[in-house]
Design a protein around this motif. Structure first.
Motif, PDB file in Angstrom:
ATOM      1  N   ALA A 110    -148.662  -3.389 -64.997  1.00 59.52           N
ATOM      2  CA  ALA A 110    -147.437  -4.069 -64.579  1.00 59.52           C
ATOM      3  C   ALA A 110    -146.292  -3.053 -64.509  1.00 59.52           C
ATOM      4  O   ALA A 110    -146.430  -1.912 -64.948  1.00 59.52           O
ATOM      5  N   SER A 111    -145.160  -3.484 -64.000  1.00 58.25           N
ATOM      6  CA  SER A 111    -144.008  -2.592 -63.887  1.00 58.25           C
ATOM      7  C   SER A 111    -143.327  -2.438 -65.240  1.00 58.25           C
ATOM      8  O   SER A 111    -143.526  -3.241 -66.149  1.00 58.25           O
ATOM      9  N   ILE A 112    -142.494  -1.430 -65.340  1.00 58.94           N
ATOM     10  CA  ILE A 112    -141.747  -1.184 -66.568  1.00 58.94           C
ATOM     11  C   ILE A 112    -140.810  -2.362 -66.874  1.00 58.94           C
ATOM     12  O   ILE A 112    -140.550  -2.681 -68.044  1.00 58.94           O
ATOM     13  N   LEU A 113    -140.339  -3.054 -65.830  1.00 61.50           N
ATOM     14  CA  LEU A 113    -139.455  -4.206 -66.015  1.00 61.50           C
ATOM     15  C   LEU A 113    -140.178  -5.364 -66.700  1.00 61.50           C
ATOM     16  O   LEU A 113    -139.603  -6.068 -67.530  1.00 61.50           O
ATOM     17  N   LYS A 129    -130.388  -2.983 -67.601  1.00 65.20           N
ATOM     18  CA  LYS A 129    -130.452  -1.595 -68.061  1.00 65.20           C
ATOM     19  C   LYS A 129    -131.740  -0.923 -67.593  1.00 65.20           C
ATOM     20  O   LYS A 129    -131.755   0.246 -67.214  1.00 65.20           O
ATOM     21  N   ALA A 130    -132.844  -1.683 -67.623  1.00 59.45           N
ATOM     22  CA  ALA A 130    -134.155  -1.112 -67.292  1.00 59.45           C
ATOM     23  C   ALA A 130    -134.341  -0.862 -65.803  1.00 59.45           C
ATOM     24  O   ALA A 130    -135.227  -0.096 -65.410  1.00 59.45           O
ATOM     25  N   ILE A 131    -133.509  -1.511 -64.969  1.00 59.89           N
ATOM     26  CA  ILE A 131    -133.661  -1.351 -63.519  1.00 59.89           C
ATOM     27  C   ILE A 131    -133.495   0.111 -63.106  1.00 59.89           C
ATOM     28  O   ILE A 131    -134.058   0.555 -62.099  1.00 59.89           O
ATOM     29  N   LYS A 132    -132.744   0.888 -63.915  1.00 60.03           N
ATOM     30  CA  LYS A 132    -132.544   2.313 -63.610  1.00 60.03           C
ATOM     31  C   LYS A 132    -133.837   3.112 -63.790  1.00 60.03           C
ATOM     32  O   LYS A 132    -133.969   4.209 -63.272  1.00 60.03           O
ATOM     33  N   LYS A 133    -134.799   2.527 -64.559  1.00 62.75           N
ATOM     34  CA  LYS A 133    -136.049   3.233 -64.845  1.00 62.75           C
ATOM     35  C   LYS A 133    -137.214   2.696 -64.016  1.00 62.75           C
ATOM     36  O   LYS A 133    -138.381   2.960 -64.326  1.00 62.75           O
ATOM     37  N   ILE A 134    -136.895   1.932 -62.970  1.00 68.05           N
ATOM     38  CA  ILE A 134    -137.922   1.231 -62.199  1.00 68.05           C
ATOM     39  C   ILE A 134    -139.024   2.145 -61.686  1.00 68.05           C
ATOM     40  O   ILE A 134    -140.181   1.748 -61.590  1.00 68.05           O
ATOM     41  N   ASN A 135    -138.704   3.382 -61.360  1.00 71.86           N
ATOM     42  CA  ASN A 135    -139.694   4.297 -60.792  1.00 71.86           C
ATOM     43  C   ASN A 135    -140.371   5.186 -61.843  1.00 71.86           C
ATOM     44  O   ASN A 135    -141.201   6.031 -61.492  1.00 71.86           O
ATOM     45  N   LYS A 136    -140.034   4.971 -63.086  1.00 74.11           N
ATOM     46  CA  LYS A 136    -140.612   5.791 -64.140  1.00 74.11           C
ATOM     47  C   LYS A 136    -141.934   5.203 -64.646  1.00 74.11           C
ATOM     48  O   LYS A 136    -142.249   4.042 -64.407  1.00 74.11           O
ATOM     49  N   ASP A 137    -142.684   6.019 -65.363  1.00 75.62           N
ATOM     50  CA  ASP A 137    -143.957   5.601 -65.928  1.00 75.62           C
ATOM     51  C   ASP A 137    -143.731   4.476 -66.933  1.00 75.62           C
ATOM     52  O   ASP A 137    -142.837   4.556 -67.783  1.00 75.62           O
ATOM     53  N   SER A 138    -144.553   3.424 -66.837  1.00 74.65           N
ATOM     54  CA  SER A 138    -144.369   2.253 -67.697  1.00 74.65           C
ATOM     55  C   SER A 138    -145.187   2.315 -68.992  1.00 74.65           C
ATOM     56  O   SER A 138    -145.149   1.383 -69.798  1.00 74.65           O
ATOM     57  N   SER A 139    -145.943   3.393 -69.199  1.00 72.31           N
ATOM     58  CA  SER A 139    -146.864   3.457 -70.343  1.00 72.31           C
ATOM     59  C   SER A 139    -146.146   3.344 -71.691  1.00 72.31           C
ATOM     60  O   SER A 139    -146.666   2.722 -72.626  1.00 72.31           O
TER      61      SER A 139
END
Length: 348
Positions: A217-220, A25-35
């Motif tokens: 780190a990444s959002i993933l 599910k989170a792979i769709k948000k890969i380019n979004k801010d991880s904060s």
């Protein structure tokens, strides 16, 4: 020839299904801010550990953490409990060289090794150290008590904490006096995940924070760790499966009279035999990589993190085949083989 690597500490059963589903599910948000995911993870960890949010900070690698520590604090000598892995030695050597400071790395196997001679400023304890896994020795407790009384800074790596049936040991020490370092990749089966957590006194964390938060780190990664921590059944399932594999290896090893298997209390077994001279070289020729060390009597032993049944079966079968010929020799020819330390190869 394909090599079978038995040196990895990672959970052999891999990540939980909940983690895999969360990552899909989170792979769709890969380019979004991880904060946001990072803040959610910090808050959850603070609640889980019973500490304030400001006492927790994430970082991406052990070398980065040590470099930050050495830059913020005056350290002349680092104490490590022997035997020390080649991997940790290499990390310290590289960090010290880059810091351009003269820092002595002092490995010892008794309290006298640290309390006499050149005093240590920092005690770095791989919980209790990265050779035997999670078994807390009497030496470790004595060292901690001595270091606390002498004002020596203490770092404890809790890498193997989740593999323990009981997690009461660290409750004895206050976070203001001890800095805890935690990895998420080993127990949660997230191999290659460069995400660590440091939890300690407010003053220490605030001094280290500017150095450690440079590369997020990444959002993933944040999503995977938070999901894994919240999966309460995952730990029980893992420990149950590991108990089965541990019993299997121990029972099978009884076929050899001279094969001694010691349980560290975690997923790591220590396997000894008087016939283990250059055992790592023999196993390598058979396509198996292992970590080997020397005990206090100069006898070689294998540090074996448990794997899945098929791999465990292959390993113990190979080991029995190596030891069996020695056990069939006449008693006078089967005396314990002492190992020359210079002949023992350390696999990182």
């Amino acid at each position: 020839m394909k090599m079978l690597d038995l040196t990895s500490n990672s959970n052999p059963f891999g990540p939980s299904k909940r983690v895999r589903n969360a990552l899909r599910k989170a792979i769709k948000k890969i380019n979004k801010d991880s904060s946001r995911e990072k803040d959610l993870l910090i808050k959850y960890m603070a609640m889980k550990c019973g500490v304030e949010v400001k006492r927790i900070v994430f970082f991406s690698s052990l070398p980065l953490f040590l470099k930050a520590f050495f830059s913020e604090y005056s350290v002349r000598s680092v104490g490590l409990v022997a035997p020390v892995s080649k991997r940790l030695k290499n990390i310290l050597e590289r960090v010290i060289a880059s810091s351009k400071k003269e820092i002595l790395v002092k490995a010892g196997s008794s309290l006298d090794d640290f309390s006499s001679g050149e005093p240590i400023d920092l005690l770095f304890l791989i919980y209790p150290h990265d050779v035997v896994g999670a078994k807390t020795s009497l030496l470790s407790r004595k060292l901690l008590d001595w270091a606390l009384s002498e004002g020596v800074k203490i770092i404890i790596d809790e890498t193997f904490l989740e593999f323990l049936e009981s997690q009461e040991i660290r409750r004895e020490y206050k976070l203001g006096e001890v800095t805890l370092v935690k990895s998420f990749s080993e127990f949660y089966g997230l191999s290659g995940l460069d995400l660590f957590c440091v939890c300690g006194g407010e003053e220490i964390v605030e001094r280290l924070r500017p150095h450690l938060e440079v590369a997020d780190a990444s959002i993933l990664a944040y999503c995977a760790v938070r999901t894994a921590l919240k999966d309460k059944k995952f730990r029980d399932r893992t420990l149950s499966l590991l108990r089965e594999e541990k019993k299997y290896v121990i029972d099978k090893s009884k076929k050899a009279k001279t094969l001694i298997v010691e349980d560290t209390g975690s997923h790591i077994l220590l396997i000894k035999s008087p016939h283990f001279a250059k055992i790592d070289e023999i196993l390598r020729r058979k396509g198996i990589l292992v970590d080997t060390y020397l005990d206090q009597e100069n006898v070689s032993y294998i540090r074996f993190p448990l794997k899945k049944r098929r791999t465990n079966a292959l390993f113990i079968k190979t080991l029995l085949a190596i030891v069996e010929p020695f056990e069939k020799l006449p008693k006078k020819d089967s005396e314990p083989v002492r190992v020359d330390p210079s002949a023992t190869h350390f696999v990182p």
